[in-house]
Design an enzyme around this catalytic site. Structure first.
Site, PDB file in Angstrom:
ATOM      1  N   ASP A  59       5.829   7.183   1.477  1.00 44.52           N
ATOM      2  CA  ASP A  59       5.437   7.160   2.882  1.00 44.52           C
ATOM      3  C   ASP A  59       6.616   7.066   3.839  1.00 44.52           C
ATOM      4  O   ASP A  59       6.833   6.059   4.501  1.00 44.52           O
ATOM      5  CB  ASP A  59       4.500   5.976   3.147  1.00 44.52           C
ATOM      6  CG  ASP A  59       3.100   6.460   3.426  1.00 44.52           C
ATOM      7  OD1 ASP A  59       2.975   7.477   4.110  1.00 44.52           O
ATOM      8  OD2 ASP A  59       2.158   5.827   2.951  1.00 44.52           O
ATOM      9  N   ARG A  95       0.830  -1.219   0.000  1.00 45.82           N
ATOM     10  CA  ARG A  95       0.000   0.000   0.000  1.00 45.82           C
ATOM     11  C   ARG A  95       0.856   1.258   0.000  1.00 45.82           C
ATOM     12  O   ARG A  95       0.378   2.333  -0.354  1.00 45.82           O
ATOM     13  CB  ARG A  95      -0.953   0.010   1.207  1.00 45.82           C
ATOM     14  CG  ARG A  95      -0.233   0.043   2.526  1.00 45.82           C
ATOM     15  CD  ARG A  95      -1.130   0.032   3.754  1.00 45.82           C
ATOM     16  NE  ARG A  95      -0.286  -0.120   4.938  1.00 45.82           N
ATOM     17  CZ  ARG A  95       0.184  -1.289   5.383  1.00 45.82           C
ATOM     18  NH1 ARG A  95      -0.151  -2.401   4.776  1.00 45.82           N
ATOM     19  NH2 ARG A  95       0.999  -1.344   6.423  1.00 45.82           N
ATOM     20  N   ASN A  96       2.116   1.141   0.406  1.00 43.97           N
ATOM     21  CA  ASN A  96       3.013   2.297   0.429  1.00 43.97           C
ATOM     22  C   ASN A  96       4.023   2.292  -0.713  1.00 43.97           C
ATOM     23  O   ASN A  96       5.021   3.005  -0.668  1.00 43.97           O
ATOM     24  CB  ASN A  96       3.727   2.390   1.778  1.00 43.97           C
ATOM     25  CG  ASN A  96       2.772   2.820   2.883  1.00 43.97           C
ATOM     26  OD1 ASN A  96       1.791   3.511   2.604  1.00 43.97           O
ATOM     27  ND2 ASN A  96       3.037   2.399   4.101  1.00 43.97           N
TER      28      ASN A  96
HETATM   29  P1  ADP Z   1      -0.400   8.070   4.225  1.00 43.28           P
HETATM   30  O1  ADP Z   1       0.943   8.666   4.456  1.00 43.28           O
HETATM   31  O2  ADP Z   1      -1.408   8.681   5.137  1.00 43.28           O
HETATM   32  O3  ADP Z   1      -0.393   6.580   4.234  1.00 43.28           O
HETATM   33  P2  ADP Z   1      -0.230   8.015   1.417  1.00 43.28           P
HETATM   34  O4  ADP Z   1       0.971   8.817   1.073  1.00 43.28           O
HETATM   35  O5  ADP Z   1      -0.019   6.527   1.465  1.00 43.28           O
HETATM   36  O6  ADP Z   1      -0.851   8.501   2.768  1.00 43.28           O
HETATM   37  O7  ADP Z   1      -1.356   8.363   0.367  1.00 43.28           O
HETATM   38  C1  ADP Z   1      -2.639   7.769   0.394  1.00 43.28           C
HETATM   39  C2  ADP Z   1      -3.055   7.326  -1.014  1.00 43.28           C
HETATM   40  O8  ADP Z   1      -3.044   8.436  -1.926  1.00 43.28           O
HETATM   41  C3  ADP Z   1      -2.103   6.297  -1.632  1.00 43.28           C
HETATM   42  O9  ADP Z   1      -2.422   4.995  -1.267  1.00 43.28           O
HETATM   43  C4  ADP Z   1      -2.291   6.542  -3.122  1.00 43.28           C
HETATM   44  O10 ADP Z   1      -3.434   5.846  -3.593  1.00 43.28           O
HETATM   45  C5  ADP Z   1      -2.538   8.045  -3.195  1.00 43.28           C
HETATM   46  N1  ADP Z   1      -1.261   8.751  -3.461  1.00 43.28           N
HETATM   47  C6  ADP Z   1      -0.376   9.210  -2.541  1.00 43.28           C
HETATM   48  N2  ADP Z   1       0.692   9.780  -3.115  1.00 43.28           N
HETATM   49  C7  ADP Z   1       0.500   9.689  -4.450  1.00 43.28           C
HETATM   50  C8  ADP Z   1       1.267  10.083  -5.606  1.00 43.28           C
HETATM   51  N3  ADP Z   1       2.453  10.675  -5.484  1.00 43.28           N
HETATM   52  N4  ADP Z   1       0.762   9.817  -6.837  1.00 43.28           N
HETATM   53  C9  ADP Z   1      -0.436   9.183  -6.952  1.00 43.28           C
HETATM   54  N5  ADP Z   1      -1.193   8.785  -5.919  1.00 43.28           N
HETATM   55  C10 ADP Z   1      -0.739   9.029  -4.681  1.00 43.28           C
HETATM   56 MG    MG Z   2       0.226   5.058   3.126  1.00 45.11          MG
END
Ligand code: ADP
Ligand code: MG
Length: 449
Positions: free
Chosen positions: A333, A319-320
Site C-alpha cells: 500500500d 492491515r497494510n
Molecule cells: P487498498 O490500497 O485500497 O488499501 P490493499 O492493497 O490494501 O487495498 O488490498 C486490499 C486487500 O486485498 C488486502 O487487505 C489483502 O487482503 C488483499 N490483497 C492485496 N494485495 C494482495 C496481495 N499481493 N496478495 C494477497 N492479498 C492481497
Molecule cells: Mg490497504
C-alpha cells in the site's frame, strides 16, 4: 535486429525484459519470448552473456543484447495543479497577473475533468480539460495528451488556439501533486499484456477496486483492478510508480501493470493475506512469540529501507502488511508515499495510527511513520486488536495529546513495549530511527524461542 551489448555491467538481481525471442543454441541457454521478465544471476567473462533466471525459476545463459533492464517510473511534480479550489480562490490567485500566468484545478461541474485558468488582459479565461479514456484534451482543441504534464508542456510552447501561450504557473503552496505518464510505464518495461494474465477469485477489497488472485506466466499473483478509471487512475498509477523504484525482500513487489480499457496492478501473491486478519483468525493458540518478533522485524526492515530512501509511507498499519505463504511479512500500500495526501484522495485519516503532528499540521516524516510502527507493534502483540480499545475515535487525539498511552498488551516483552513508548514520544525528534529499532528487534529475535 538486436542491439549492442550494454555499456555497464548488470549486477545480480537486475530485472530485464526480453526485447526479442531467443530459442537458445544449447542446453546451457535459457530460451525466452519477447516480453518475458528475467532476473540476472551473474555476469560472465563474456560481456555479451549473462546467467539469468525466468519467472518459473529456470536458470540459464542469455544474450545481453536481446534484453533491456527495467526502468524506474518517476513521478513528476505538478506545481501548477491546485486540486479542488473554487473559482473565487482561482480569481484571487490570478488577479493582477500578467498574460499567460496559469493554474490547473479540478472542474467543479464535471467530475474527473479539470479546468485550465489563464490570466489575460486583466481577466481570467477558463478552459475545460476533458479526460477521455486516459487521454486529456482542452475542449475544442485538436491535440490530446497522455497526461496533464504533457498538455501543459504543449501550451507552454504554443498558444495553439488558447487566448495566449502559457507563460508561468501560479504554484500551489504547501506540497504539490505528482503525476505519472503511461508512456513511462511502457518504455520502462512494466506493461503486461492482458492475455498473459489469468484472473481468478476475488480475495480482497481496496479503496480503488477489488483484488483478485491470478496467474501470470506460471507465477501466482495478486491483481488489483481499478474500478473507475476516470477518477482513480492517477492515484493508482502513482502507487505503481513508487513501487517501480523499490526493491526489498520485505516490500510487496510490483510485477507490472496492465493498461487499456481496465487498469490492473499486478503484484506478488501473498497467500496468507493481510496481517491484521491473519493475527485475528489464528490468535494466541497458533501464533508464537517467534512469529510475532519475526513480523515486527520484517516490517521494520522494510521501513528502514524506506527511511534510507527518505520515502514516507503515511499509512503503515497491520492491515497494510501482507503475509507470504512462507510466513514472511511484507509492507504494501504505497498509494500515499511520495506526493500523496489523505485529503487529496478523499480517504479518511487513519486517526489511531497517525502521529499527532501529522494529524494537526500534515507533517508526515519517517518519524510519523515510526509512531505508526509503534501502533503496528501493539497490533502484533495484541493479536490484531483495534488500538485504543475503549476510547471513541473522536476522543483519541485529545487523550494522546494529554499524555495517555496504551498499556502493554498481555504477554508483550518489556523491550518491545519500551520501543512502543519511544515511538509514541510527542516530539518527533525524540522518537528512534527505524535503523536503531531494527537492531534492537534483531537482538530481541535472537533471544526469542
Ligand atoms: P487498498 O490500497 O485500497 O488499501 P490493499 O492493497 O490494501 O487495498 O488490498 C486490499 C486487500 O486485498 C488486502 O487487505 C489483502 O487482503 C488483499 N490483497 C492485496 N494485495 C494482495 C496481495 N499481493 N496478495 C494477497 N492479498 C492481497
Ligand atoms: Mg490497504
Amino acid at each position: 535486429m538486436p542491439m549492442e551489448p550494454p555499456n555497464d555491467q548488470w549486477h545480480a538481481g537486475t530485472e530485464v525484459i526480453a526485447q526479442y525471442n531467443f530459442q537458445g543454441r544449447s542446453a546451457e541457454d535459457l530460451p525466452f519470448s519477447k516480453g518475458d521478465l528475467l532476473v540476472i544471476r551473474r555476469a560472465t567473462s563474456d560481456r555479451m552473456w549473462y546467467r539469468a533466471c525466468n519467472t518459473d525459476g529456470r536458470e540459464g545463459m542469455i544474450p545481453a543484447n536481446y534484453v533491456q533492464p527495467r526502468k524506474v517510473v518517476t513521478l513528476h511534480a505538478m506545481p501548477w495543479y491546485h486540486g479542488s479550489i473554487s473559482r473565487e480562490e482561482t480569481d484571487t490567485l490570478l488577479r493582477y497577473c500578467e498574460d499567460g500566468v496559469f493554474l490547473v484545478r479540478d472542474s467543479i461541474h464535471f467530475q474527473g475533468d479539470c479546468t485550465l485558468s489563464v490570466a489575460i488582459q486583466g481577466r481570467i479565461d477558463h478552459y475545460r480539460i476533458m479526460r477521455r479514456e486516459g487521454q486529456m484534451e482542452v475542449d475544442g482543441g485538436d491535440c490530446s495528451f497522455d497526461s496533464l504534464i504533457d498538455l501543459v508542456q504543449h501550451y507552454l510552447e504554443d498558444a495553439d488556439g488558447l487566448c495566449t501561450r502559457l507563460t508561468r504557473p501560479v504554484t500551489k503552496k504547501g506540497g504539490t501533486f505528482g503525476t505519472v505518464s503511461l508512456q513511462e510505464f511502457k518504455s520502462g518495461g512494466w506493461v503486461i499484456n492482458r492475455q498473459d494474465l489469468d484472473i481468478g477469485e476475488a480475495i480482497g477489497k481496496g479503496d480503488f477496486g477489488d483484488v483478485y488472485k491470478g496467474v501470470y506466466k506460471g507465477q501466482p499473483v495478486a491483481i488489483k483492478q481499478l474500478k473507475d478509471k476516470d477518477r482513480g487512475e492517477q492515484s493508482f498509477l502513482q502507487e505503481a510508480s513508487v513501487m517501480t523504484s523499490l526493491r526489498h525482500d520485505n516490500l510487496v513487489r510490483l510485477i507490472g501493470v496492465v493498461l487499456g480499457e481496465t487498469i490492473y496492478l499486478v503484484t506478488e501473491f501473498m497467500g496468507k493475506g493481510n496481517l491484521v486478519e491473519y493475527l485475528r483468525s489464528r490468535g494466541r493458540s497458533v501464533i508464537t512469540k517467534k512469529d510475532q518478533i519475526n513480523f515486527a522485524t520484517d516490517t521494520c526492515a522494510a521501513m528502514e529501507y524506506l527511511e534510507s530512501k527518505s520515502l514516507v509511507h503515511r499509512d503503515l498499519a497491520a492491515r497494510n502488511v501482507l503475509v507470504h505463504d512462507d510466513g514472511k511479512a511484507k509492507v504494501s500500500d504505497f498509494g500515499l508515499a511520495k506526493f500523496g495526501d489523505f485529503s487529496q484522495t478523499g480517504m479518511k485519516f487513519p486517526i489511531k495510527w497517525t502521529a499527532p503532528e501529522a494529524l494537526r499540521e500534515n507533517k508526515f516524516t519517517s518519524k510519523s511513520d515510526m509512531w505508526s510502527f509503534g501502533i503496528l507493534l501493539w497490533e502484533i502483540y495484541s493479536f490484531g486488536r483495534v488500538p485504543y480499545p475503549r476510547i471513541p475515535l473522536t476522543d483519541v487525539v485529545m487523550h494522546v495529546e494529554r499524555g495517555y498511552r496504551m498499556e502493554a498488551p498481555e504477554g508483550c516483552p518489556p523491550e518491545i513495549y519500551s520501543i512502543m513508548k519511544q515511538a509514541w514520544e510527542l516530539k518527533p525528534e525524540e522518537r528512534p530511527t527505524f535503523k536503531s529499532v531494527l537492531a534492537r528487534l534483531n537482538n530481541q529475535r535472537a533471544v526469542t524461542v
